[in-house]
Scaffold this motif. Structure first.
Motif, PDB file in Angstrom:
ATOM      1  N   ILE A 196      -5.765   0.378   7.962  1.00 45.84           N
ATOM      2  CA  ILE A 196      -6.798  -0.905   8.082  1.00 45.84           C
ATOM      3  C   ILE A 196      -7.261  -1.524   6.732  1.00 45.84           C
ATOM      4  CG2 ILE A 196      -9.622  -0.706   8.213  1.00 45.84           C
ATOM      5  CD1 ILE A 196      -9.663   1.961   9.817  1.00 45.84           C
ATOM      6  N   ARG A 197      -6.950  -0.628   4.995  1.00 44.87           N
ATOM      7  CA  ARG A 197      -7.234  -1.893   3.920  1.00 44.87           C
ATOM      8  C   ARG A 197      -6.009  -2.800   3.761  1.00 44.87           C
ATOM      9  NH1 ARG A 197      -9.253  -0.479  -1.072  1.00 44.87           N
ATOM     10  NH2 ARG A 197      -9.833   1.990  -0.617  1.00 44.87           N
ATOM     11  N   GLY A 198      -4.814  -2.341   4.663  1.00 41.96           N
ATOM     12  CA  GLY A 198      -3.861  -3.202   4.193  1.00 41.96           C
ATOM     13  C   GLY A 198      -4.225  -4.240   4.914  1.00 41.96           C
ATOM     14  N   ARG A 199      -5.019  -4.570   6.386  1.00 44.52           N
ATOM     15  CA  ARG A 199      -5.188  -5.520   7.328  1.00 44.52           C
ATOM     16  C   ARG A 199      -6.463  -5.810   6.242  1.00 44.52           C
ATOM     17  NH1 ARG A 199      -3.711  -1.756  11.021  1.00 44.52           N
ATOM     18  NH2 ARG A 199      -6.256  -0.954  11.343  1.00 44.52           N
ATOM     19  N   THR A 200      -7.298  -5.979   5.960  1.00 47.57           N
ATOM     20  CA  THR A 200      -8.201  -5.814   5.138  1.00 47.57           C
ATOM     21  C   THR A 200      -8.342  -6.736   3.734  1.00 47.57           C
ATOM     22  OG1 THR A 200     -10.200  -3.827   6.236  1.00 47.57           O
ATOM     23  CG2 THR A 200     -10.826  -4.979   3.981  1.00 47.57           C
ATOM     24  N   ASP A 201      -7.143  -6.305   3.324  1.00 48.30           N
ATOM     25  CA  ASP A 201      -6.812  -7.100   2.029  1.00 48.30           C
ATOM     26  C   ASP A 201      -5.997  -8.138   2.405  1.00 48.30           C
ATOM     27  OD1 ASP A 201      -7.845  -4.960   0.402  1.00 48.30           O
ATOM     28  OD2 ASP A 201      -6.134  -3.667  -0.163  1.00 48.30           O
ATOM     29  N   ALA A 202      -5.246  -7.983   3.363  1.00 48.49           N
ATOM     30  CA  ALA A 202      -4.372  -9.126   4.039  1.00 48.49           C
ATOM     31  C   ALA A 202      -5.425 -10.417   3.912  1.00 48.49           C
ATOM     32  CB  ALA A 202      -3.699  -8.777   5.621  1.00 48.49           C
ATOM     33  N   LEU A 203      -6.394  -9.867   4.936  1.00 49.13           N
ATOM     34  CA  LEU A 203      -7.377 -10.781   5.279  1.00 49.13           C
ATOM     35  C   LEU A 203      -8.508 -11.483   3.948  1.00 49.13           C
ATOM     36  CD1 LEU A 203      -9.018 -12.488   7.856  1.00 49.13           C
ATOM     37  CD2 LEU A 203     -10.898 -10.429   8.121  1.00 49.13           C
ATOM     38  N   LYS A 204      -8.746 -10.560   3.080  1.00 56.19           N
ATOM     39  CA  LYS A 204      -9.745 -11.109   1.757  1.00 56.19           C
ATOM     40  C   LYS A 204      -8.847 -12.391   1.427  1.00 56.19           C
ATOM     41  CE  LYS A 204     -11.936  -7.075   1.094  1.00 56.19           C
ATOM     42  NZ  LYS A 204     -12.425  -6.433  -0.138  1.00 56.19           N
ATOM     43  N   PHE A 205      -7.508 -11.761   1.054  1.00 56.31           N
ATOM     44  CA  PHE A 205      -6.429 -12.443   0.559  1.00 56.31           C
ATOM     45  C   PHE A 205      -5.761 -14.401   1.379  1.00 56.31           C
ATOM     46  CE2 PHE A 205      -1.851 -14.803  -0.068  1.00 56.31           C
ATOM     47  CZ  PHE A 205      -2.012 -14.650  -0.955  1.00 56.31           C
ATOM     48  N   GLN A 229      -3.354 -18.012  11.981  1.00 54.31           N
ATOM     49  CA  GLN A 229      -2.711 -17.748  10.842  1.00 54.31           C
ATOM     50  C   GLN A 229      -4.372 -16.403  10.605  1.00 54.31           C
ATOM     51  OE1 GLN A 229      -2.757 -17.694   6.889  1.00 54.31           O
ATOM     52  NE2 GLN A 229      -1.119 -16.149   5.937  1.00 54.31           N
ATOM     53  N   MET A 230      -5.784 -17.397  10.397  1.00 53.37           N
ATOM     54  CA  MET A 230      -6.341 -16.640  10.339  1.00 53.37           C
ATOM     55  C   MET A 230      -7.113 -16.087  12.071  1.00 53.37           C
ATOM     56  SD  MET A 230      -7.791 -16.783   6.999  1.00 53.37           S
ATOM     57  CE  MET A 230      -9.427 -16.369   6.944  1.00 53.37           C
ATOM     58  N   GLY A 231      -7.001 -16.191  12.111  1.00 59.04           N
ATOM     59  CA  GLY A 231      -7.317 -15.462  13.855  1.00 59.04           C
ATOM     60  C   GLY A 231      -6.462 -14.325  14.127  1.00 59.04           C
ATOM     61  N   GLN A 232      -5.401 -14.243  14.132  1.00 59.43           N
ATOM     62  CA  GLN A 232      -4.526 -13.147  14.433  1.00 59.43           C
ATOM     63  C   GLN A 232      -4.795 -11.788  12.966  1.00 59.43           C
ATOM     64  OE1 GLN A 232      -2.472 -12.406  17.150  1.00 59.43           O
ATOM     65  NE2 GLN A 232      -3.011 -10.626  16.313  1.00 59.43           N
ATOM     66  N   LEU A 233      -5.647 -12.398  11.920  1.00 57.69           N
ATOM     67  CA  LEU A 233      -6.092 -11.134  10.483  1.00 57.69           C
ATOM     68  C   LEU A 233      -7.104 -10.827  11.295  1.00 57.69           C
ATOM     69  CD1 LEU A 233      -4.485 -13.097   7.780  1.00 57.69           C
ATOM     70  CD2 LEU A 233      -4.176 -11.141   8.558  1.00 57.69           C
ATOM     71  N   CYS A 234      -8.033 -11.908  11.774  1.00 53.42           N
ATOM     72  CA  CYS A 234      -9.621 -11.255  12.351  1.00 53.42           C
ATOM     73  C   CYS A 234      -9.451 -10.530  13.714  1.00 53.42           C
ATOM     74  CB  CYS A 234     -10.193 -12.551  13.204  1.00 53.42           C
ATOM     75  SG  CYS A 234     -11.054 -13.322  11.337  1.00 53.42           S
ATOM     76  N   LEU A 235      -8.650 -11.084  14.200  1.00 56.01           N
ATOM     77  CA  LEU A 235      -8.138 -10.247  15.899  1.00 56.01           C
ATOM     78  C   LEU A 235      -7.619  -8.185  15.387  1.00 56.01           C
ATOM     79  CD1 LEU A 235      -8.480 -10.450  18.680  1.00 56.01           C
ATOM     80  CD2 LEU A 235      -5.767 -11.141  18.755  1.00 56.01           C
ATOM     81  N   ASP A 236      -6.716  -8.522  14.642  1.00 50.50           N
ATOM     82  CA  ASP A 236      -6.433  -7.223  13.751  1.00 50.50           C
ATOM     83  C   ASP A 236      -6.997  -6.775  12.775  1.00 50.50           C
ATOM     84  OD1 ASP A 236      -4.250  -8.397  14.329  1.00 50.50           O
ATOM     85  OD2 ASP A 236      -2.862  -8.874  12.421  1.00 50.50           O
ATOM     86  N   THR A 237      -8.068  -7.130  12.576  1.00 53.00           N
ATOM     87  CA  THR A 237      -9.379  -5.935  11.466  1.00 53.00           C
ATOM     88  C   THR A 237     -10.667  -6.523  12.330  1.00 53.00           C
ATOM     89  OG1 THR A 237     -10.018  -7.802  11.355  1.00 53.00           O
ATOM     90  CG2 THR A 237      -8.629  -6.982   9.394  1.00 53.00           C
ATOM     91  N   GLY A 238     -10.710  -6.585  14.404  1.00 47.10           N
ATOM     92  CA  GLY A 238     -11.378  -6.375  15.287  1.00 47.10           C
ATOM     93  C   GLY A 238     -12.504  -7.255  15.181  1.00 47.10           C
ATOM     94  N   MET A 239     -12.418  -7.743  14.408  1.00 48.43           N
ATOM     95  CA  MET A 239     -13.071  -9.240  14.403  1.00 48.43           C
ATOM     96  C   MET A 239     -12.857 -10.448  15.259  1.00 48.43           C
ATOM     97  SD  MET A 239     -12.793  -9.707  10.336  1.00 48.43           S
ATOM     98  CE  MET A 239     -13.588 -10.875  10.450  1.00 48.43           C
ATOM     99  N   ALA A 240     -13.558 -10.247  17.066  1.00 48.43           N
ATOM    100  CA  ALA A 240     -13.031 -10.879  18.070  1.00 48.43           C
ATOM    101  C   ALA A 240     -13.571 -12.198  17.867  1.00 48.43           C
ATOM    102  CB  ALA A 240     -13.037 -10.593  19.167  1.00 48.43           C
ATOM    103  N   ALA A 241     -14.790 -12.607  17.332  1.00 45.89           N
ATOM    104  CA  ALA A 241     -15.696 -13.426  17.589  1.00 45.89           C
ATOM    105  C   ALA A 241     -15.402 -14.498  16.719  1.00 45.89           C
ATOM    106  CB  ALA A 241     -17.111 -13.726  17.570  1.00 45.89           C
ATOM    107  N   GLU A 242     -15.130 -14.155  15.999  1.00 46.15           N
ATOM    108  CA  GLU A 242     -14.311 -15.085  14.167  1.00 46.15           C
ATOM    109  C   GLU A 242     -13.449 -15.815  14.904  1.00 46.15           C
ATOM    110  OE1 GLU A 242     -16.463 -11.951  13.877  1.00 46.15           O
ATOM    111  OE2 GLU A 242     -17.556 -12.608  12.847  1.00 46.15           O
ATOM    112  N   ALA A 243     -12.157 -14.277  15.262  1.00 43.62           N
ATOM    113  CA  ALA A 243     -10.628 -14.224  16.054  1.00 43.62           C
ATOM    114  C   ALA A 243     -10.557 -15.352  16.953  1.00 43.62           C
ATOM    115  CB  ALA A 243      -9.812 -12.999  16.731  1.00 43.62           C
ATOM    116  N   PHE A 244     -10.937 -15.498  17.839  1.00 49.05           N
ATOM    117  CA  PHE A 244     -11.508 -16.338  19.015  1.00 49.05           C
ATOM    118  C   PHE A 244     -11.951 -18.228  18.395  1.00 49.05           C
ATOM    119  CE2 PHE A 244     -14.254 -19.729  22.287  1.00 49.05           C
ATOM    120  CZ  PHE A 244     -12.849 -19.159  23.168  1.00 49.05           C
ATOM    121  N   ALA A 245     -12.678 -18.512  17.021  1.00 50.34           N
ATOM    122  CA  ALA A 245     -13.569 -19.135  16.642  1.00 50.34           C
ATOM    123  C   ALA A 245     -12.086 -19.885  16.159  1.00 50.34           C
ATOM    124  CB  ALA A 245     -14.271 -18.931  15.647  1.00 50.34           C
TER     125      ALA A 245
END
Length: 517
Positions: free
Chosen positions: A346-355, A372-388
C-alpha cells in the motif's frame, strides 16, 4: 397713442417680446442639457480611464435619476470600493433589487467586500447566494473553495471542486481532488506541517480577531494545531467545536486522538462520537478506538478494532501497520508478516500516486498522464477519482482506446456524497465529555443538557457594583440587568451588562461603567 403704456407700465407688445425671450432661453437650455446617452458615455470614459472619483460623482447623479438601474449601482459600488469607501460601496450594492439582473454581480461584490474585512459569515453567505441563483457560476465557487480551505472545511471544498471540474473540465481541479482524497487517510497521524502550519494559522488570525468565537474559525485553529502535533494547544478549540457542531467526525476524532495523546485514553470512548458513514472516516474511527484500547492493555479489543478499520477501508495504510504490529506483539508472526507485507505494498502505491500528483502540478497534463493517474487512483482504491481521470483522458484524446476500455471496466462511479457538519442552535447543547448514546438507545435514555460556568474562561469578566451607601433604596436591592442582543449583527448573541450607581445620583462621582461583550 402708439407709445401709450398699458396700466402696468409696459409698452404695448412688451409682454409678447418677454415671452419670446423666455421661451428662447428655455429652448437653448434644453438644447444644451446633456442627454442620458451623453451622461452615460462620460461615465464610461471615466470608468475606462479609472478616474474613480469622477466616476463616483457621475454614477451618484445617475442613480438619483434612475434609482432602479441595478447595473449602475454595481458600477457605483465597484468605483467606491476602488477609492477605499467600502461602507458606501456596500450600501450601493445592497440597494440592488433581487429581481434585477445585476443582483448576482452585486452579491458577488458584497462577498468580496466581506472577505476583505475578514467577515467569514458575510462572505460565505454572499457567494452561496450567487451559486444558488446561478448554478453554473464558476467565480463564486472558486472564491468559496478558497474560503473553505482557510477554515479547514475540506469536505465541503471537495464537493465544490467536483462541481468546478464538471463546469470547467480543468484538470487542475482533479489534481487537487486526488491529493485531498489521498490526504484523508493520513489525518489520524500528526504531520510535520512545518512552515505551512504557521502560514495557515496566520491566514486564520485576522478572521479570529474580527469574530474570536466563530465556531468555524476556532474549529480550524484546533484542527491545524492538532495536525501540527500540538494536542494541548488544540484541545480548547476542539472541545469548543465539538460542542458547537453536529455531524462532524473530523473534530470528534481529532479531539479523541488529542486526549489519547495527552495520556487519557479512557476519554476516547466519551468524545469519539457515533460511527461515521464515510468508509475513510469509519476506518479512522476504529483506528482511534483501537489505539486507545491498546494503551489500556486490552490487546484483543485493539486487534479487533484494527481489523474493522481495514474492513472499512482496505487501502488504509496506518490501519495495516497498527494491526501488523499488534499481531507481532501477540506472537502471531505469520499473520503479522502478511499484514505488514500488505502495508508495504500500500505504501508503494501511495508513494507512486504522490509522486504522480507532484508531477502533474509541475508539468503539463496530456491524455497519457491522465491514463496513468487513473490507474494509480484505481490501485489505491479511489474509484471516483480514477473514473474522472479516465474521462479526462478521453476529453483530451477521444480516440484513446485504453481509456475507453478502462471506463467500460470501471462503470459509472459518482463521488462519495458529502454531508457537511452543521452548527448547533445552542453551543452548550452537548458536553463533549459525555459518552455518546449507542445507536438504538430510546429517546428517554438520553441525558439532558448540562451547564458549566465558563464565563471567566470566555473573557466574560464583569463585577457588579450596586453603589449602595447604606440607605437601601429599592434599586439597591434589585441588582443590575443583562441584555442579550445581536449587537454586531453576526448571528450570535452579545451580552450587555448594566452596573448600579449611588443614589441619589452624584454627577461628581459617576457610576461604574456598563459593559458590552
Amino acid at each position: 397713442m402708439g407709445n401709450r403704456e398699458n396700466r402696468q407700465g409696459w409698452p404695448r407688445g412688451g409682454v409678447l417680446v418677454t415671452s419670446v425671450v423666455v421661451l428662447a432661453v428655455a429652448v437653448v437650455a434644453w438644447l444644451l442639457k446633456p442627454s442620458d446617452r451623453t451622461r452615460w458615455t462620460a461615465i464610461e470614459r471615466d470608468l475606462e480611464a479609472q478616474r474613480w472619483d469622477d466616476a463616483v460623482l457621475g454614477l451618484s447623479r445617475w442613480v438619483e435619476r434612475h434609482p432602479d438601474d441595478g447595473q449602475a449601482r454595481v458600477r457605483l459600488g465597484t468605483s467606491l470600493r476602488m477609492i477605499g469607501r467600502a461602507d458606501d460601496a456596500r450600501e450601493a450594492l445592497r440597494r440592488v433589487s433581487d429581481a434585477d439582473p445585476a443582483w448576482p454581480t452585486a452579491q458577488f461584490l458584497l462577498g468580496e467586500l466581506a472577505r476583505e474585512r475578514f467577515d467569514r459569515a458575510g462572505a460565505e453567505r454572499a457567494y452561496r447566494a450567487v451559486i444558488a441563483r446561478q448554478p453554473g457560476a464558476v467565480e463564486p465557487r472558486s472564491r468559496l473553495v478558497t474560503l473553505l480551505f482557510v477554515q479547514r472545511r475540506t469536505e465541503e471544498a471537495r464537493a465544490l471542486l467536483w462541481e468546478l471540474l464538471g463546469l470547467t473540465g480543468d484538470a487542475r481541479h482533479l489534481v487537487t481532488l486526488t491529493g485531498l482524497a489521498l490526504e484523508r487517510r493520513q489525518v489520524e497521524q500528526f504531520r510535520d506541517l512545518g512552515g505551512e502550519g504557521d502560514q495557515l494559522l496566520q491566514q486564520l488570525q485576522p478572521f479570529l480577531e474580527v469574530s474570536p468565537d466563530d465556531p468555524w474559525m476556532r474549529r480550524a485553529r484546533g484542527l491545524i494545531r492538532f495536525e501540527q502535533g500540538d494536542p494541548a494547544g488544540a484541545l480548547a478549540d476542539l472541545e469548543f467545536a465539538a460542542r458547537s457542531m453536529e455531524g462532524d467526525p473530523s473534530v470528534r476524532l481529532a479531539l479523541a486522538e488529542a486526549w489519547r495523546t495527552l495520556g487519557e485514553p479512557g476519554r476516547v470512548a466519551e468524545v469519539v462520537g457515533p460511527a461515521p458513514e464515510s468508509p475513510t472516516d469509519l476506518a479512522r474511527w476504529w483506528l482511534v478506538i483501537g489505539q486507545a484500547e491498546q494503551e489500556q492493555g486490552r490487546d484483543e479489543e485493539a486487534i479487533a478494532a484494527f481489523r474493522r478499520a481495514i474492513a472499512a477501508d482496505p487501502e488504509h495504510l496506518s490501519a495495516h501497520y497498527r494491526l501488523g504490529r499488534a499481531l507481532a506483539r501477540d506472537n502471531r508472526r505469520d499473520e503479522a508478516d502478511s499484514i505488514l507485507g500488505r502495508a508495504e505494498a500500500i505504501r508503494g502505491r501511495t508513494d507512486a500516486l504522490k509522486f504522480a500528483i507532484n508531477e502533474r502540478l509541475s508539468e503539463g497534463i496530456d491524455a497519457a498522464s491522465c491514463l496513468q493517474m487513473g490507474q494509480l487512483c484505481l490501485d489505491t482504491g479511489m474509484a471516483a477519482e480514477a473514473f474522472a481521470w479516465f474521462e479526462q483522458a478521453i476529453r483530451l484524446d477521444p480516440l484513446d482506446r485504453e481509456a475507453q476500455a478502462a471506463l467500460a471496466r470501471l462503470g459509472p462511479v459518482e463521488p462519495e456524497p458529502i454531508t457537511p457538519p452543521k452548527l448547533r442552535e445552542q453551543v452548550a447543547e452537548i458536553d463533549p465529555r459525555r459518552p455518546p448514546v449507542p445507536v438504538g438507545t430510546p429517546a428517554e435514555g438520553i441525558v439532558g443538557p448540562r451547564f458549566e460556568d465558563e464565563a471567566t474562561a470566555r473573557g466574560l469578566a464583569f463585577s457588579y457594583d450596586s453603589g449602595e451607601q447604606g440607605d437601601f433604596f429599592i434599586a439597591d436591592t434589585m441588582g443590575g440587568g443583562v441584555g442579550l442582543i445581536d449587537f454586531d449583527n453576526d448571528g450570535w448573541l452579545d451580552v450587555y451588562l448594566v452596573n448600579g450607581c449611588p443614589l441619589p445620583v452624584d454627577a461628581e462621582h459617576p457610576p461604574a461603567p456598563n459593559r458590552l461583550f
